[in-house]
Design an enzyme around this catalytic site. Structure first.
Site, mmCIF file in Angstrom:
data_model
loop_
_atom_site.group_PDB
_atom_site.id
_atom_site.type_symbol
_atom_site.label_atom_id
_atom_site.label_comp_id
_atom_site.label_asym_id
_atom_site.label_seq_id
_atom_site.Cartn_x
_atom_site.Cartn_y
_atom_site.Cartn_z
ATOM 1 C CG ASN A 7 -23.838 -25.464 41.570
ATOM 2 O OD1 ASN A 7 -24.242 -26.504 42.107
ATOM 3 N ND2 ASN A 7 -23.883 -25.265 40.264
ATOM 4 C CE LYS A 9 -20.918 -26.586 38.738
ATOM 5 N NZ LYS A 9 -20.271 -26.254 37.496
ATOM 6 C CG HIS A 91 -26.024 -24.705 36.620
ATOM 7 N ND1 HIS A 91 -25.269 -25.488 35.795
ATOM 8 C CD2 HIS A 91 -25.159 -23.927 37.318
ATOM 9 C CE1 HIS A 91 -23.980 -25.196 35.994
ATOM 10 N NE2 HIS A 91 -23.891 -24.261 36.916
ATOM 11 C CD GLU A 93 -22.735 -28.120 35.450
ATOM 12 O OE1 GLU A 93 -23.179 -28.571 36.514
ATOM 13 O OE2 GLU A 93 -21.692 -27.434 35.376
ATOM 14 C CD GLU A 160 -23.367 -19.904 36.937
ATOM 15 O OE1 GLU A 160 -22.510 -19.906 37.812
ATOM 16 O OE2 GLU A 160 -23.998 -20.918 36.610
ATOM 17 N N GLY A 166 -16.324 -23.560 34.810
ATOM 18 C CA GLY A 166 -15.351 -24.645 34.982
ATOM 19 C C GLY A 166 -14.204 -24.611 33.983
ATOM 20 C CB SER A 198 -13.602 -19.492 35.810
ATOM 21 O OG SER A 198 -13.809 -20.650 35.023
HETATM 22 P P1 PGA Z 1 -17.212 -22.741 38.332
HETATM 23 O O1 PGA Z 1 -18.764 -23.138 38.216
HETATM 24 O O2 PGA Z 1 -17.077 -21.723 39.415
HETATM 25 O O3 PGA Z 1 -16.519 -24.019 38.651
HETATM 26 O O4 PGA Z 1 -16.830 -22.170 36.998
HETATM 27 C C1 PGA Z 1 -19.779 -22.166 38.319
HETATM 28 C C2 PGA Z 1 -21.133 -22.805 38.226
HETATM 29 O O5 PGA Z 1 -21.293 -23.789 37.492
HETATM 30 O O6 PGA Z 1 -22.096 -22.348 38.852
#
Ligand code: PGA
Length: 236
Positions: A7, A9, A91, A93, A160, A166, A198
Site C-alpha cells: 500500500n 498511500k 483502511h 486512514e 491491521e 507505521g 510495521s
Molecule cells: P506500515 O503500513 O507497513 O507502514 O505499518 C501498513 C498499512 O498501512 O497498510
C-alpha cells in the site's frame, strides 16, 4: 500462495513508480508461491500497469456510485474498464482521517464484489480498544457490516491493528494468529487473512509458521524495490 500487497498511500509519482518496477524486475521473476499486488496512487496506476510485469495493480480507494456530481471522486465501476481488479476498503486512514463510516464501507465492498474485484477489507482495533480488551468486539462489529458478502470468494480481510501501522511496533505473531482465527470465525469460513502493521523483511517470517496468516499488507517497506523484494524473498 502468500499475498504480499504493498500500500503506497500518497507516495511515489509516475516516474518514481516506473523506477520502482524496473528495479524490481532487475531481481528476476517473482517466485511462484508468492502473489504480489501494489496499490499505487491513482496518478501512478497507468505507469505501474505498464511496468509491473507480474505484479498485480490495485486501487487504494473508490466511490460506489457509477457517476454523478461527486467532484474529485473516482467510481469503482471504472476500475475493471482499465484492468484494475483489486481494491482496498476500510483502511484505518480512510476510517479515521477521512471519517468513512460503516455504511459507506459496506457499499464500497458491495459494489466492488459485484464487479468481481478482489476486495481487501481492512479491520483492526485502536490502542484504546486494545487496552480495554475490546479487540474481539471491534473486529466482530467491523466484519458484521459485511454479513451478506462474507461468502464471496473475492473478499479478503486484512487485520491491521491501528497502533501497529507505521509505528515500528508490529503485533506479536500470537496476537495476529488470534485475530486471524477470530476473523475466520466471524466470516464462518477459512477466508484469507492478511496481517498489516510495521511488517518488514526481518519480522515477516514470524507470521508464517501457524498457517493462519495468508499474506501481508505492507506500507513503508513496500515503497522501495529493494525492501519489497527482500520481503518477497523472506516469504518465498
Ligand atoms: P506500515 O503500513 O507497513 O507502514 O505499518 C501498513 C498499512 O498501512 O497498510
Amino acid at each position: 500462495m502468500t499475498i504480499i500487497a504493498g500500500n503506497w498511500k500518497m507516495n511515489h509519482d509516475p516516474d518514481s513508480s516506473s523506477a520502482f518496477f524496473k528495479k524490481l524486475q532487475s531481481y528476476g521473476p517473482i517466485p511462484d508461491n508468492v502473489k504480489t499486488v501494489i496499490f499505487p496512487t491513482f496518478l501512478c496506476l497507468d505507469s505501474a500497469q505498464k511496468n509491473s510485469s507480474g505484479v498485480e495493480i490495485g486501487a487504494q480507494n473508490g466511490n460506489p456510485e457509477k457517476s454523478g456530481a461527486l467532484t474529485g471522486e473516482i467510481s469503482i465501476f471504472d476500475f475493471p474498464k482499465i484492468d484494475i481488479n483489486w481494491l482496498l476498503v476500510g483502511h484505518s486512514e480512510r476510517r479515521h482521517i477521512f471519517k468513512e463510516d460503516p455504511k459507506l464501507l459496506k457499499r464500497k465492498v458491495e459494489t466492488s464484489l459485484s464487479l468481481g474485484i478482489k476486495t481487501v477489507y481492512c479491520v483492526g482495533e485502536t490502542i484504546e480498544d486494545k487496552e480495554k480488551g475490546l479487540t474481539e468486539e471491534v473486529l466482530k462489529k467491523q466484519i458484521s457490516y459485511l454479513e451478506n458478502f462474507l461468502s464471496d470468494e473475492n473478499l479478503i480481510i486484512a487485520y491491521e491493528p491501528v497502533w501497529a501501522i507505521g509505528s515500528g511496533m508490529p503485533a506479536g505473531s500470537k496476537d495476529a494468529d488470534e485475530a486471524s482465527l477470530l476473523c475466520k470465525d466471524f466470516c464462518k469460513r477459512d477466508i484469507d487473512i492478511l496481517y498489516g502493521g510495521s511488517v518488514n523483511s526481518q519480522n515477516v517470517s514470524n507470521y508464517l509458521s501457524s498457517g493462519l496468516i495468508g499474506g501481508f499488507l505492507i506500507g513503508g517497506a513496500s515503497l522501495d524495490a529493494d525492501s519489497y523484494r527482500a520481503l518477497i524473498d523472506a516469504v518465498a
